[in-house]
Design an enzyme around this catalytic site. Sequence first.
Site, PDB file in Angstrom:
ATOM      1  N   THR A  64      24.654  69.914  25.063  1.00 57.04           N
ATOM      2  CA  THR A  64      24.252  68.593  25.552  1.00 57.04           C
ATOM      3  C   THR A  64      23.869  68.609  27.034  1.00 57.04           C
ATOM      4  O   THR A  64      24.281  69.488  27.786  1.00 57.04           O
ATOM      5  CB  THR A  64      25.402  67.603  25.347  1.00 57.04           C
ATOM      6  OG1 THR A  64      26.575  68.147  25.973  1.00 57.04           O
ATOM      7  CG2 THR A  64      25.684  67.387  23.882  1.00 57.04           C
ATOM      8  N   ILE A  76      20.288  74.021  22.016  1.00 61.99           N
ATOM      9  CA  ILE A  76      20.971  73.795  23.282  1.00 61.99           C
ATOM     10  C   ILE A  76      22.243  72.967  23.086  1.00 61.99           C
ATOM     11  O   ILE A  76      22.367  72.246  22.103  1.00 61.99           O
ATOM     12  CB  ILE A  76      20.053  73.046  24.293  1.00 61.99           C
ATOM     13  CG1 ILE A  76      19.567  71.731  23.696  1.00 61.99           C
ATOM     14  CG2 ILE A  76      18.913  73.918  24.718  1.00 61.99           C
ATOM     15  CD1 ILE A  76      18.736  70.858  24.644  1.00 61.99           C
ATOM     16  N   ASN A  94      28.699  61.929  24.811  1.00 62.35           N
ATOM     17  CA  ASN A  94      30.082  62.158  24.425  1.00 62.35           C
ATOM     18  C   ASN A  94      30.808  62.933  25.500  1.00 62.35           C
ATOM     19  O   ASN A  94      30.227  63.764  26.194  1.00 62.35           O
ATOM     20  CB  ASN A  94      30.171  62.891  23.079  1.00 62.35           C
ATOM     21  CG  ASN A  94      30.181  64.402  23.235  1.00 62.35           C
ATOM     22  OD1 ASN A  94      31.218  65.014  23.515  1.00 62.35           O
ATOM     23  ND2 ASN A  94      29.027  65.023  23.097  1.00 62.35           N
ATOM     24  N   ALA A  95      32.082  62.603  25.655  1.00 58.07           N
ATOM     25  CA  ALA A  95      32.959  63.379  26.536  1.00 58.07           C
ATOM     26  C   ALA A  95      34.290  63.506  25.815  1.00 58.07           C
ATOM     27  O   ALA A  95      35.279  62.872  26.170  1.00 58.07           O
ATOM     28  CB  ALA A  95      33.131  62.704  27.888  1.00 58.07           C
ATOM     29  N   ILE A  96      34.290  64.295  24.739  1.00 54.94           N
ATOM     30  CA  ILE A  96      35.496  64.472  23.946  1.00 54.94           C
ATOM     31  C   ILE A  96      36.505  65.302  24.757  1.00 54.94           C
ATOM     32  O   ILE A  96      37.701  65.013  24.747  1.00 54.94           O
ATOM     33  CB  ILE A  96      35.168  65.186  22.609  1.00 54.94           C
ATOM     34  CG1 ILE A  96      34.062  64.453  21.837  1.00 54.94           C
ATOM     35  CG2 ILE A  96      36.422  65.357  21.757  1.00 54.94           C
ATOM     36  CD1 ILE A  96      34.364  63.053  21.408  1.00 54.94           C
ATOM     37  N   CYS A 102      30.050  73.553  27.598  1.00 53.86           N
ATOM     38  CA  CYS A 102      30.595  72.213  27.426  1.00 53.86           C
ATOM     39  C   CYS A 102      30.627  71.500  28.775  1.00 53.86           C
ATOM     40  O   CYS A 102      31.312  71.943  29.697  1.00 53.86           O
ATOM     41  CB  CYS A 102      32.002  72.237  26.843  1.00 53.86           C
ATOM     42  SG  CYS A 102      32.617  70.560  26.607  1.00 53.86           S
ATOM     43  N   GLY A 128      23.583  68.145  14.648  1.00 54.82           N
ATOM     44  CA  GLY A 128      24.801  67.577  15.225  1.00 54.82           C
ATOM     45  C   GLY A 128      24.920  66.087  15.012  1.00 54.82           C
ATOM     46  O   GLY A 128      25.420  65.617  13.981  1.00 54.82           O
ATOM     47  N   LYS A 145      34.464  72.998  14.879  1.00 53.88           N
ATOM     48  CA  LYS A 145      34.828  72.470  16.195  1.00 53.88           C
ATOM     49  C   LYS A 145      35.380  73.576  17.113  1.00 53.88           C
ATOM     50  O   LYS A 145      35.984  74.542  16.638  1.00 53.88           O
ATOM     51  CB  LYS A 145      35.887  71.370  16.016  1.00 53.88           C
ATOM     52  CG  LYS A 145      36.435  70.749  17.286  1.00 53.88           C
ATOM     53  CD  LYS A 145      35.436  69.869  17.987  1.00 53.88           C
ATOM     54  CE  LYS A 145      35.919  69.453  19.376  1.00 53.88           C
ATOM     55  NZ  LYS A 145      34.815  68.886  20.183  1.00 53.88           N
TER      56      LYS A 145
HETATM   57  C1  LIG Z   1      30.748  64.410  19.625  1.00 52.33           C
HETATM   58  C2  LIG Z   1      30.210  65.776  19.922  1.00 52.33           C
HETATM   59  C3  LIG Z   1      31.098  66.849  20.066  1.00 52.33           C
HETATM   60  C4  LIG Z   1      30.624  68.131  20.349  1.00 52.33           C
HETATM   61  N1  LIG Z   1      31.516  69.170  20.456  1.00 52.33           N
HETATM   62  C5  LIG Z   1      31.056  70.438  20.683  1.00 52.33           C
HETATM   63  C6  LIG Z   1      31.944  71.534  20.717  1.00 52.33           C
HETATM   64  O1  LIG Z   1      33.164  71.411  20.520  1.00 52.33           O
HETATM   65  N2  LIG Z   1      31.437  72.781  20.968  1.00 52.33           N
HETATM   66  C7  LIG Z   1      30.090  72.979  21.166  1.00 52.33           C
HETATM   67  O2  LIG Z   1      29.661  74.112  21.368  1.00 52.33           O
HETATM   68  N3  LIG Z   1      29.216  71.947  21.112  1.00 52.33           N
HETATM   69  C8  LIG Z   1      29.660  70.687  20.873  1.00 52.33           C
HETATM   70  N4  LIG Z   1      28.762  69.638  20.808  1.00 52.33           N
HETATM   71  C9  LIG Z   1      27.317  69.897  20.994  1.00 52.33           C
HETATM   72  C10 LIG Z   1      26.595  70.037  19.654  1.00 52.33           C
HETATM   73  O3  LIG Z   1      27.101  71.134  18.921  1.00 52.33           O
HETATM   74  C11 LIG Z   1      25.073  70.209  19.842  1.00 52.33           C
HETATM   75  O4  LIG Z   1      24.822  71.375  20.597  1.00 52.33           O
HETATM   76  C12 LIG Z   1      24.431  69.053  20.580  1.00 52.33           C
HETATM   77  O5  LIG Z   1      25.021  67.840  20.204  1.00 52.33           O
HETATM   78  C13 LIG Z   1      22.922  68.961  20.328  1.00 52.33           C
HETATM   79  O6  LIG Z   1      22.619  68.774  18.965  1.00 52.33           O
HETATM   80  P1  LIG Z   1      22.347  67.307  18.308  1.00 52.33           P
HETATM   81  O7  LIG Z   1      21.348  66.619  19.173  1.00 52.33           O
HETATM   82  O8  LIG Z   1      21.844  67.603  16.920  1.00 52.33           O
HETATM   83  O9  LIG Z   1      23.641  66.604  18.307  1.00 52.33           O
HETATM   84  C14 LIG Z   1      29.222  68.349  20.519  1.00 52.33           C
HETATM   85  C15 LIG Z   1      28.343  67.265  20.370  1.00 52.33           C
HETATM   86  C16 LIG Z   1      28.804  65.988  20.061  1.00 52.33           C
HETATM   87  C17 LIG Z   1      27.820  64.867  19.903  1.00 52.33           C
END
Ligand SMILES: Cc1cc2nc3c(=O)[nH]c(=O)nc-3n(C[C@H](O)[C@H](O)[C@H](O)COP(=O)(O)O)c2cc1C
Lengths: 302, 253
Positions: free
Chosen positions: A192, A190, A68-70, A129, A264, A44
Amino acid sequence: MNLTTRLPGLMLKNPVMPASGCFGFGKEYSQFYDLSELGAIIVKAATGEARFGNPTPRVAETSSGMLNAIGLQNPGVEKIIEEELPFLRSYDTPVIANVAGSTVEEYVKVTKALNHSKDIAALELNISCPNVKEGGVQFGTDPSLAKEVTYQVKEASDYPVYVKLSPNVSNIVEMAKEVADAGADGLSMINTLTGMQINLKQRKPIIANQTGGLSGPAIKPIAIRMIYEVRQALDIPIIGMGGIITAEDVLEFLLAGANAVAVGTANFQNPLACPEIINDLPSMLKQYGFYSVEDAIGKGHV
Amino acid sequence: MITKQLLKINSHMQIAEDTFEVVVQSPLAKELKPGQFVHIALPNHMLRRPVSIAGVDTQAETFTIIFKIFGEGTRELSKYQAGDTLDVILPCGTYYPIDQLEIDQALIVGGGIGVPPLYYLAKTLKENGVKVTSVLGFQSKDQIFYEEKFQVLGDTYIATNDGSYGTKGFVTDIIDEINPTFDYFFSCGPTPMLKAVSHQLEGYNGYISLEERMGCGVGTCYACVVPLKQDPKQSKKICKDGPVFSANEVILS
Ligand SMILES: Cc1cc2nc3c(=O)[nH]c(=O)nc-3n(C[C@H](O)[C@H](O)[C@H](O)COP(=O)(O)O)c2cc1C
Ligand SMILES: Cc1cc2nc3c(=O)[nH]c(=O)nc-3n(C[C@H](O)[C@H](O)[C@H](O)COP(=O)(O)OP(=O)(O)OC[C@H]3O[C@@H](n4cnc5c(N)ncnc54)[C@H](O)[C@@H]3O)c2cc1C
Ligand code: FES
């Protein structure tokens, strides 16, 4: 079947790693399987100080994905180094730290702090982000800012630096070139895509932050296209991600030009997603006529 | 130890309007405690659905869930049948710490889909020799379930929003009316109800169980946090540190 893949600072036994923010710091998923099975682990995001993040609701389900918007909630880089990373020592897999910030100074501060940790093998520089008010995606959508922060972090870091690109840009190749010029050892792509979902009954966006980052299978074609375009233009190593669920998805990323991949959102649906994909890789690669992972990288280009 | 399992549905039936009771076979059933939930995967849905454990039969190695159709996912779940397989992560979250409490009399306050976990709790309390009083709120008469089952455990009072059964109004109206005596209260239901109940019962010891939209359901994604009263800059995760919290521990919004 040879699943190894080599990237700067990372000799991976297989190309599959959990993506940042979707795996915490590994503890929870270690209850489901042996984390040593993983090619690597991206943890994270870390910021200079602890961050509380955004109000809830922070997630929403979409067709073939989620928002998501953590808001980069994390205990701060020092606590992460002291309290979270040591747990992963006992596993035979490299750890990649995810560096975030609001200013170039904060990115550099986090980078320097991480130089003191022996528990990591590389940095992923999160300039993408979409869910924080300052910094974050700004750095990832303005080529000159991206170049500047990459250069400064690269100067400060003892570890290889992978810059995580935002898909919320019209010209991904230009961004890739800028950060490559600034000294990035690799790219991670990439992150999000900014999206929104409105609740019909409440007549307002579901996510408290209003917008959120779209992830999951819905974004896979965009990820594949962007990796393909960057691979056409540059030789730089790429960790590919965006919607990976199956071993077939991994092959598609390899063919587009990724040297390794991250998973992810799929972890949420299936906590065993990563080991199951790794397990399926050999027979799937063989089925499509490949004898190793490295054999398949970039082979989708015409 | 938390795991993912494919489990067989033993029975699946409607028990009230839009409300279903499902009995699931699992070797882990005996480890499931009141307050914990299971996280259910559904075909064509990216995220799992959290549903509380409403009962356990240790002999038969089964657990029961009760859910109401709310949106697409729960509608899908309502179409399952006995014999079908369910993809479940369990056990999730914390439980009501009743083994560590000195209780003679307990007050149970539940609303709507917050009632199911309280049935398992009330049953366990009763088995431990605790006197149980239950105050349950539903939208209307058609949505009421498990009234008789609660009555077996102790005095049971029902409120409906529309007055079609029991007291017209809210659970708080009944609590005002009956003025119950108890050592601890236990509450689960929609957040506005939890707020009203915590406010009304301020000064009493109690535990509440919270709901929030979840990503992982296991504590990795920070989707489900709730700020702490002691320091609003600190938070806990509802999926892992909860869903059960001490009534004065968290800030309800
Ligand atoms: C809940 C959540 C939290 C995420 N937190 C981060 C983060 O802290 N730092 C980051 O670089 N990407 C973060 N991402 C992006 C993911 O690392 C990833 O790039 C993105 O979700 C695309 O991959 P996926 O479709 O397999 O989820 C987050 C994604 C999700 C869904
Ligand atoms: C710890 C916990 C225990 C629960 N126990 C029960 C129970 O025993 N019985 C029962 O009927 N319901 C229970 N719920 C609520 C249940 O999870 C939601 O009703 C369900 O997720 C709605 O899904 P849907 O697809 O029908 O609705 P949709 O609105 O289509 O769902 C869209 C998304 O929002 C999420 N969501 C929507 N409402 C809620 C909610 N209230 N809480 C959490 N996530 C939500 C869904 O999980 C899904 O990711 C519980 C929730 C939590 C957090
Ligand atoms: S739902 Fe992921 S931390 Fe609670």
